[in-house]
Design a protein around this motif. Structure first.
Motif, mmCIF file in Angstrom:
data_model
loop_
_atom_site.group_PDB
_atom_site.id
_atom_site.type_symbol
_atom_site.label_atom_id
_atom_site.label_comp_id
_atom_site.label_asym_id
_atom_site.label_seq_id
_atom_site.Cartn_x
_atom_site.Cartn_y
_atom_site.Cartn_z
ATOM 1 N N ALA A 94 0.828 -1.207 0.000
ATOM 2 C CA ALA A 94 0.000 0.000 0.000
ATOM 3 C C ALA A 94 0.865 1.261 0.000
ATOM 4 C CB ALA A 94 -0.940 -0.011 1.208
ATOM 5 N N GLY A 95 1.967 1.214 0.744
ATOM 6 C CA GLY A 95 2.869 2.364 0.784
ATOM 7 C C GLY A 95 3.446 2.654 -0.594
ATOM 8 N N ALA A 96 3.882 1.599 -1.282
ATOM 9 C CA ALA A 96 4.482 1.777 -2.608
ATOM 10 C C ALA A 96 3.441 2.261 -3.619
ATOM 11 C CB ALA A 96 5.103 0.459 -3.072
ATOM 12 N N LEU A 97 2.248 1.695 -3.543
ATOM 13 C CA LEU A 97 1.199 2.089 -4.493
ATOM 14 C C LEU A 97 0.747 3.533 -4.246
ATOM 15 C CD1 LEU A 97 -0.727 1.401 -6.817
ATOM 16 C CD2 LEU A 97 -2.332 0.484 -5.117
ATOM 17 N N ALA A 98 0.556 3.877 -2.982
ATOM 18 C CA ALA A 98 0.141 5.242 -2.659
ATOM 19 C C ALA A 98 1.185 6.237 -3.152
ATOM 20 C CB ALA A 98 -0.069 5.381 -1.150
ATOM 21 N N GLU A 99 2.451 5.905 -2.967
ATOM 22 C CA GLU A 99 3.518 6.805 -3.398
ATOM 23 C C GLU A 99 3.504 6.964 -4.922
ATOM 24 O OE1 GLU A 99 7.528 5.836 -2.104
ATOM 25 O OE2 GLU A 99 8.260 7.385 -3.482
ATOM 26 N N MET A 100 3.303 5.867 -5.629
ATOM 27 C CA MET A 100 3.263 5.956 -7.091
ATOM 28 C C MET A 100 2.118 6.854 -7.554
ATOM 29 S SD MET A 100 3.076 2.863 -9.879
ATOM 30 C CE MET A 100 1.299 2.623 -9.887
ATOM 31 N N CYS A 101 1.014 6.812 -6.803
ATOM 32 C CA CYS A 101 -0.163 7.615 -7.163
ATOM 33 C C CYS A 101 -0.086 9.031 -6.589
ATOM 34 C CB CYS A 101 -1.434 6.940 -6.654
ATOM 35 S SG CYS A 101 -1.748 5.328 -7.376
ATOM 36 N N SER A 236 -7.097 1.558 -18.376
ATOM 37 C CA SER A 236 -6.211 2.542 -19.026
ATOM 38 C C SER A 236 -4.911 2.752 -18.256
ATOM 39 C CB SER A 236 -6.941 3.885 -19.151
ATOM 40 O OG SER A 236 -7.335 4.387 -17.878
ATOM 41 N N GLY A 237 -4.879 2.345 -16.991
ATOM 42 C CA GLY A 237 -3.736 2.662 -16.137
ATOM 43 C C GLY A 237 -2.605 1.646 -16.201
ATOM 44 N N LEU A 238 -1.548 1.945 -15.458
ATOM 45 C CA LEU A 238 -0.415 1.051 -15.244
ATOM 46 C C LEU A 238 0.362 0.749 -16.522
ATOM 47 C CD1 LEU A 238 -2.077 -1.308 -12.589
ATOM 48 C CD2 LEU A 238 -0.991 0.914 -12.256
ATOM 49 N N GLY A 239 0.650 1.809 -17.270
ATOM 50 C CA GLY A 239 1.588 1.719 -18.382
ATOM 51 C C GLY A 239 0.982 1.630 -19.761
ATOM 52 N N ARG A 240 -0.253 1.228 -19.858
ATOM 53 C CA ARG A 240 -0.884 0.936 -21.145
ATOM 54 C C ARG A 240 -0.780 2.090 -22.154
ATOM 55 N NH1 ARG A 240 -1.512 -2.730 -24.454
ATOM 56 N NH2 ARG A 240 -1.784 -4.118 -22.675
ATOM 57 N N VAL A 241 -1.006 3.322 -21.693
ATOM 58 C CA VAL A 241 -1.090 4.444 -22.642
ATOM 59 C C VAL A 241 0.241 5.184 -22.821
ATOM 60 C CG1 VAL A 241 -3.551 4.759 -22.166
ATOM 61 C CG2 VAL A 241 -1.870 6.167 -20.948
ATOM 62 N N VAL A 306 4.184 -2.585 -8.902
ATOM 63 C CA VAL A 306 4.525 -1.176 -8.667
ATOM 64 C C VAL A 306 6.023 -0.961 -8.881
ATOM 65 C CG1 VAL A 306 4.614 0.652 -6.929
ATOM 66 C CG2 VAL A 306 2.570 -0.786 -7.126
ATOM 67 N N GLU A 307 6.835 -1.886 -8.383
ATOM 68 C CA GLU A 307 8.297 -1.766 -8.561
ATOM 69 C C GLU A 307 8.662 -1.779 -10.041
ATOM 70 O OE1 GLU A 307 9.559 -3.938 -4.332
ATOM 71 O OE2 GLU A 307 9.626 -5.076 -6.209
#
Ligand SMILES: *Cc1c(COP(=O)(O)O)cnc(C)c1O
Length: 406
Positions: A94-101, A236-241, A306-307
């Protein structure tokens, strides 16, 4: 497509599925047994290039070694605790994902539809507890042509008759406006509006990219009227576009991200609602949950996802390969194709009805070793794993060219 070209063993497998599995899908006639990278192999040993990636759930391809390793390591250690207890993986993920967002908090769920449902509950609770609107009055503005999943609440605000008909009565509190029209969206906002829920690019609708500036306008309108902007970035998220999120294309940060599909690395279902504390903090213990949500196995895979996105390598690949693909698809316009829409490595290709339906083209492509899926009759959607090579894309477009030529 006739199944005449298939082995009797394959026909039997399809038959047993048709006999025992509810007919809520109409799968194309191929029986996949293995997958590696951008390729799958059927039960007869025939190979196919996968241009669907399980609707972008397989952004990193089949069996990516880093993801398989993360899953395998966790599989033998701990798989499930429920949220009745803490586990040693959820907080890290959750920490890594929140930081990415760029957000404070993550609420983990499993499927995309659950993330959307969670986003709706959060928006309503925020509307009553923070914005101060009378209980039960909250409204959420959605877009025509939307696809947000299959629960009764979600199909209730779809305008796709096949998704809706026969499943009412539906949950009230949703208003639809044309997608891509910021003025119409602003006009639909009232005192009681809690949120605007949109896909920044509509996937199921056929990769519909809104006019440039639309997402920025939605962001401004939401801020001006104190309404949450919820971006469904599940597909649409996580690199696709070619960016981490489709909202990044316009430099827009929504109040709430809904994530799913590729978040589970193509291995297991993992979805999430990601927002700041002043929004997601409205949910109190006992008000929402999921037995499997936040399980350590999913968290371990999600952390690795996320990494993998942190280096920007996949986003860059999607952008470059998308431009490569766009040039080749554009060349087909007027040759069996009426329109092409591309965003990163994601394309909607409208087939000229004179050539056939999207389904017919998809069936002919399968016979030539290419997996795609039709959507809304005349469109085929192309969303290859981001690990695909340019030469493989070229080969796939060659197959499409042959099919279109009849
Ligand atoms: C696929 C999808 C969903 C639903 O996800 P499921 O995991 O199938 O429940 C929601 N929103 C969008 C934009 C999607 O593409």
């Amino acid at each position: 497509m006739s199944t005449a070209s298939l082995d009797t063993a394959t026909i039997e497998i399809i038959g047993s599925e048709e006999e025992h599995v509810a007919h809520n899908y109409h799968p194309l006639p191929v029986v996949v047994a293995r997958g590696e990278g951008a390729w799958v192999t059927d039960v007869e040993g025939k190979r196919y290039l996968d241009l669907l990636s399980a609707y972008s759930a397989l952004n990193f391809g089949h069996g990516h070694p880093a993801l398989i390793a993360a899953a395998q390591e966790q599989l033998t250690r701990l798989t499930l605790t429920s949220r009745a207890f803490h586990n040693d993986r959820l907080g890290v993920f959750a920490g890594a994902l929140a930081e990415m967002c760029g957000k404070d908090l993550v609420l983990p769920m499993n499927t995309g539809a659950e993330a959307v449902e969670t986003g709706i509950k959060v928006a309503r609770a925020w509307c009553y507890r923070v914005k101060g609107i009378a209980d039960g009055a909250a409204q959420i503005v959605v877009a025509h042509g939307n696809f947000h999943g299959r629960t009764t609440t979600i199909v209730g605000f779809s305008d796709d008759d096949t998704a809706r008909d026969g499943f009412g009565p539906f949950t009230p509190g949703f208003v639809g406006v044309p997608f891509g029209d910021a003025a119409a969206l602003e006009a639909a906002i009232t005192e009681s509006t809690a949120a605007v829920l949109i896909e920044p690019i509509q996937g199921e609708a056929g990769v519909i990219v809104p006019p440039e500036g639309y997402l920025r306008a939605v962001r401004e309108i939401c801020t001006k009227h104190n309404v949450l902007m919820i971006a469904d970035e599940i597909q649409s998220g996580l690199g696709r576009v070619g960016e981490t999120f489709a909202c990044d294309r316009e430099g827009v940060v929504p109040d709430v991200y809904l994530l799913g599909k590729a978040l589970g690395g193509g291995i297991l279902p993992l979805s999430a609602v990601v927002a700041d504390r002043d929004v997601l903090g409205v949910i109190r213990p006992g008000e929402h949950g999921s037995t499997f949500g936040g399980n350590p196995l999913a968290a371990a895979v999600g952390l690795r996802v996320v990494e993998m996105l942190q280096s920007g390598e996949f986003q860059t690949r999607a952008k470059a390969l998308g431009e490569h693909l766009e040039a080749r698809l554009d060349a087909l316009i007027g040759h069996g194709v009426t329109a092409v829409r591309v965003a990163g490595l994601w394309a909607g290709v409208d087939i000229d009805p004179a050539v056939g339906t999207g389904r017919e083209v998809a069936e002919k492509l399968i016979a030539r070793g290419v997996l795609v899926k039709d959507t809304h009759g005349q469109t085929i959607r192309i969303a290859p794993p981001l690990v695909i090579r340019a030469t493989e894309l070229d080969w796939a477009v060659e197959q499409l060219k042959v099919v279109l030529a009849g």
